[in-house]
Design an enzyme around this catalytic site. Structure first.
Site: not given
Length: 159
Positions: A128, A8, A11, A13-15
């Site tokens: 996001d 993401c 690095n 939050c999402r990933s």
């Protein structure tokens, strides 16, 4: 060994959420020894003097609600060498794909995809939560994508 890198923008939050969700899924299924799972950023915005920021507190709390910890995880940036190291480079959104291609070059081996490509929502992005604030929705979308990814691996006799 199946090597998976989630990607993401920062690095934080999402990933990392995807990294630790998939790690929990493979542990639960008893197949963790078949996987190496990590995550990285396309930017250096969350990396200062070579040290990455930890997972963003609301993302960490969302994982914790589901019994998943991400202790010790700090942001790292994806490198051109990661393309050779990993079997799957799975991005969260189309901006990540564009930025990833600038770092790794052409996807000559077909290793790059979006997480939701493994679902009926092919081509769609994981929103996001840094901007939306909806970490619960992000969590659900990532679970859907990781579940689809594992199903894909099973259907293709990779696990």
């Amino acid at each position: 060994m199946i090597k998976v890198l989630f990607i993401c923008h920062g690095n934080i939050c999402r990933s990392p959420m995807a990294e630790f969700i998939l790690k929990q899924m493979v542990i639960t299924r008893g197949i963790a020894s078949h996987f190496h799972i990590a995550s990285a950023a396309t930017s250096t915005e969350e990396i200062w003097n070579g040290i990455g920021n930890p997972v963003y507190p609301p993302a960490r709390e969302e994982l914790k609600k589901h019994g998943i910890t991400c202790n010790g995880k700090r942001a790292v940036q994806v490198t051109p060498q990661d393309y050779d190291t990993y079997d799957y480079l799975i991005a969260m959104d189309t901006n990540n794909l564009r930025n990833l291609s600038r770092i790794i070059g052409a996807d000559t081996d077909g290793k790059v995809s979006l997480l939701l490509d493994y679902t009926e929502r092919k081509g769609q992005s994981i929103a996001d939560p840094w901007y939306s604030g909806n970490f619960e929705l992000t969590y659900r979308d990532i679970v859907e994508g990781c579940t689809g990814f594992l199903k894909y691996l099973q259907q293709n006799k990779k696990i």
